[in-house]
Design a protein around this motif. Structure first.
Motif, PDB file in Angstrom:
ATOM      1  N   CYS A 205       9.481  83.463  49.489  1.00  0.00           N
ATOM      2  CA  CYS A 205       8.607  84.026  50.527  1.00  0.00           C
ATOM      3  C   CYS A 205       7.609  83.018  51.087  1.00  0.00           C
ATOM      4  O   CYS A 205       6.547  83.393  51.581  1.00  0.00           O
ATOM      5  CB  CYS A 205       7.878  85.276  50.010  1.00  0.00           C
ATOM      6  N   CYS A 239      13.529  83.698  58.566  1.00  0.00           N
ATOM      7  CA  CYS A 239      12.203  83.445  57.985  1.00  0.00           C
ATOM      8  C   CYS A 239      11.107  83.990  58.901  1.00  0.00           C
ATOM      9  O   CYS A 239      10.136  84.592  58.425  1.00  0.00           O
ATOM     10  CB  CYS A 239      12.003  81.953  57.754  1.00  0.00           C
ATOM     11  N   GLU A 242      11.394  87.886  58.431  1.00  0.00           N
ATOM     12  CA  GLU A 242      10.886  88.380  57.150  1.00  0.00           C
ATOM     13  C   GLU A 242       9.380  88.183  57.028  1.00  0.00           C
ATOM     14  O   GLU A 242       8.709  88.928  56.322  1.00  0.00           O
ATOM     15  CB  GLU A 242      11.612  87.690  55.992  1.00  0.00           C
ATOM     16  N   GLY A 243       8.852  87.167  57.703  1.00  0.00           N
ATOM     17  CA  GLY A 243       7.417  86.928  57.672  1.00  0.00           C
ATOM     18  C   GLY A 243       6.654  87.685  58.735  1.00  0.00           C
ATOM     19  O   GLY A 243       5.468  87.424  58.954  1.00  0.00           O
ATOM     20  N   ARG A 429      10.854  89.813  44.999  1.00  0.00           N
ATOM     21  CA  ARG A 429      10.361  89.181  46.237  1.00  0.00           C
ATOM     22  C   ARG A 429       9.172  89.984  46.755  1.00  0.00           C
ATOM     23  O   ARG A 429       9.261  90.743  47.715  1.00  0.00           O
ATOM     24  CB  ARG A 429      11.474  89.098  47.280  1.00  0.00           C
ATOM     25  N   VAL A 432       7.656  90.121  50.818  1.00  0.00           N
ATOM     26  CA  VAL A 432       8.395  90.567  52.015  1.00  0.00           C
ATOM     27  C   VAL A 432       7.765  91.835  52.576  1.00  0.00           C
ATOM     28  O   VAL A 432       7.868  92.911  51.964  1.00  0.00           O
ATOM     29  CB  VAL A 432       9.887  90.824  51.681  1.00  0.00           C
ATOM     30  N   TYR A 465       1.493  85.348  57.383  1.00  0.00           N
ATOM     31  CA  TYR A 465       2.361  84.190  57.573  1.00  0.00           C
ATOM     32  C   TYR A 465       2.245  83.536  58.946  1.00  0.00           C
ATOM     33  O   TYR A 465       2.069  82.318  59.050  1.00  0.00           O
ATOM     34  CB  TYR A 465       3.821  84.577  57.319  1.00  0.00           C
TER      35      TYR A 465
END
Length: 467
Positions: A205, A239, A242-243, A429, A432, A465
């Motif tokens: 992550c 990425c 997911e962020g 994880r 997420v 993020y």
């Protein structure tokens, strides 16, 4: 020995042509670097049509790119085999069995173990064997193969990227990261090592770090073949997704980095479509239907062309979803019937391995049609996407099927089960945001007051993020 040259591994090849050997060596480089010029192996035959190694490597290349041309090279290699070197005969035996229609995968792997025991510097044969292991979902065998040859190849380009990937698939993230970094230090343009390091960062992550690393490497990707180029961008897009990056950034990558590959005259369209449809499925599962809908309709129109079918099981599963979800039901049903027919013709041993893959294909067809209950029944009460890797997909590629399972559990009111499995995944994880949103929804369905706390956690991660 007269009429014998050494290839880049230092192994003997029966030819008098320096140009033939040069073309063979260029082919080795193209394979290991995921280059787009693998057809260079055909040039070796221009310089020496009687070279056994050039003929069998050409046959291997043509089996996927132009199958009708492969048999003549197989026959040429067979007819000249008596005069071939020991190395050429070993490569011939392994390749000819690998490309045979009725092969037993376990036997094929054993042939590569034997080949690499005798000729451990041949990293192209190692790569070929690792690809086989990938489609067998046997990362353990892939790791055994690379560890067998590692002692003699410790300073070689590409060996550490090849070591990193099975470590990833076995969940050995620290070891995978170490190997990937070492490969990258030796060769900054080892795209497989870059890809492996992205896998590690993504799994842990560290989405922003992964994006910065991959985008920093991306200027060198133009020499990559269609799959590697678009797959690396798929990772970057994932990425961002997911962020919880703004969705526009994900769509920009889809439009300008993945689909743009189709503009190149030497693009391998199915390889582009595979990564494109995989990304759109992620968007759909996350509820970004409006953002992806027009793009999916255009892509599904391409996927009705049967030239894209039956290339690999993973791709077929994604095509089924795309066709079913865009109303191309007749085409979807044709593809599903074809997969069932192919499954019925497999050996009993192969059917046992591919059984979950067949159920997954049926489930994605139902999911695409909006039949969550039927899709859930096919996935089963104890679904784990890792058990479906035999379709030819990595952890990150199959993870979306877990997300579909969680969604169908919620859509059919099975909140208690959803909470159990989502919380288990969050332990792996924790960073997420989407998983926390699913858990929040499950808690609300179950009437749990902790839903508000879960929602706060999700909101905090969504701004952690990229915002």
């Amino acid at each position: 020995m007269e009429g014998v040259k050494l290839d880049m591994w230092g192994y003997e090849v029966r030819t008098s042509s320096d140009s033939c050997i040069s073309a063979i060596n260029s082919y080795y480089h193209q394979v290991l670097s995921y280059g787009r010029e693998r057809s260079v192996i055909l040039e070796a035959l221009v310089h020496d049509k009687d070279c056994v190694l050039a003929n069998i490597l050409a046959a291997s290349f043509l089996c996927s790119s132009d199958p009708s041309r492969a048999p003549s090279h197989i026959q040429a290699a067979k007819s000249l085999l008596e005069q071939a070197t020991k190395y050429e005969k070993a490569v011939f035996d392994a390749v000819i069995y690998l490309i045979s229609q009725d092969r037993d995968d376990d036997v094929a792997v054993e042939l590569y173990f034997k080949l690499l025991k005798d000729f451990p510097r041949d990293l192209v044969s190692l790569k070929r064997a690792q690809v086989l292991c990938f489609y067998m979902a046997r990362a353990d065998l892939s790791l055994d193969l690379v560890q067998q040859v590692l002692p003699i190849n410790q300073e070689e380009n590409y060996i550490y990227g090849m070591l990193a990937f099975p470590l990833l698939e076995l969940g050995k993230m620290a070891d995978a990261e170490k190997a990937a970094k070492k490969g990258f230090e030796i060769n900054k343009q080892d795209y497989w090592a870059q890809h492996a390091l992205c896998h590690v960062l993504q799994y842990e992550c560290h989405f922003k770090e992964a994006v910065e690393f991959m985008e920093g490497c991306s200027s060198s990707w133009s020499s990559c073949g269609s799959f590697m180029l678009t797959h690396n961008w798929w990772h970057v897009a994932l990425c961002y997704l997911e962020g919880s990056s703004p969705i526009q950034r994900v769509l920009e990558i889809y439009d300008h980095c993945i689909l743009k590959e189709l503009e190149r005259s030497d693009a391998a369209c199915p390889e582009v479509y595979l990564n494109a449809v995989g990304l759109l499925l992620r968007l759909y599962v996350r509820g970004e239907i409006d953002a992806a809908d027009d793009r999916l309709k255009i892509l599904a129109g391409c996927l009705t062309d049967e030239v894209n079918w039956y290339i690999e099981w993973h791709f077929d599963c994604l095509i089924l979803w795309a066709l079913a979800s865009t109303g191309e039901l007749s085409k979807a049903e044709d593809l599903l019937k074809g997969l069932k027919s192919r499954f019925s013709r497999m050996s009993k041993k192969k059917q046992q391995k591919m059984h979950r893959g067949m159920l997954l294909a049926e489930a994605l067809y139902e999911y695409g049609r909006g039949n969550d209950k039927e899709a859930l029944q096919l996935l089963g009460p104890d679904f784990d996407a890792n058990n479906c890797k035999v379709i030819g997909a990595s952890d990150e590629q199959v993870d979306v099927f877990n997300e579909i399972w969680y969604s169908t559990l919620l859509n059919t009111g099975q909140a208690v089960k959803a909470i159990e499995v989502i919380e288990k995944q969050i332990k792996k994880r924790e960073g997420v945001p989407f998983l926390w949103r699913l858990l929040e929804r499950a808690y609300n369905l179950a009437g749990k007051k902790e839903a508000a706390i879960i929602g706060e956690k999700a909101r905090a991660l969504e701004t952690a993020y990229f915002k």
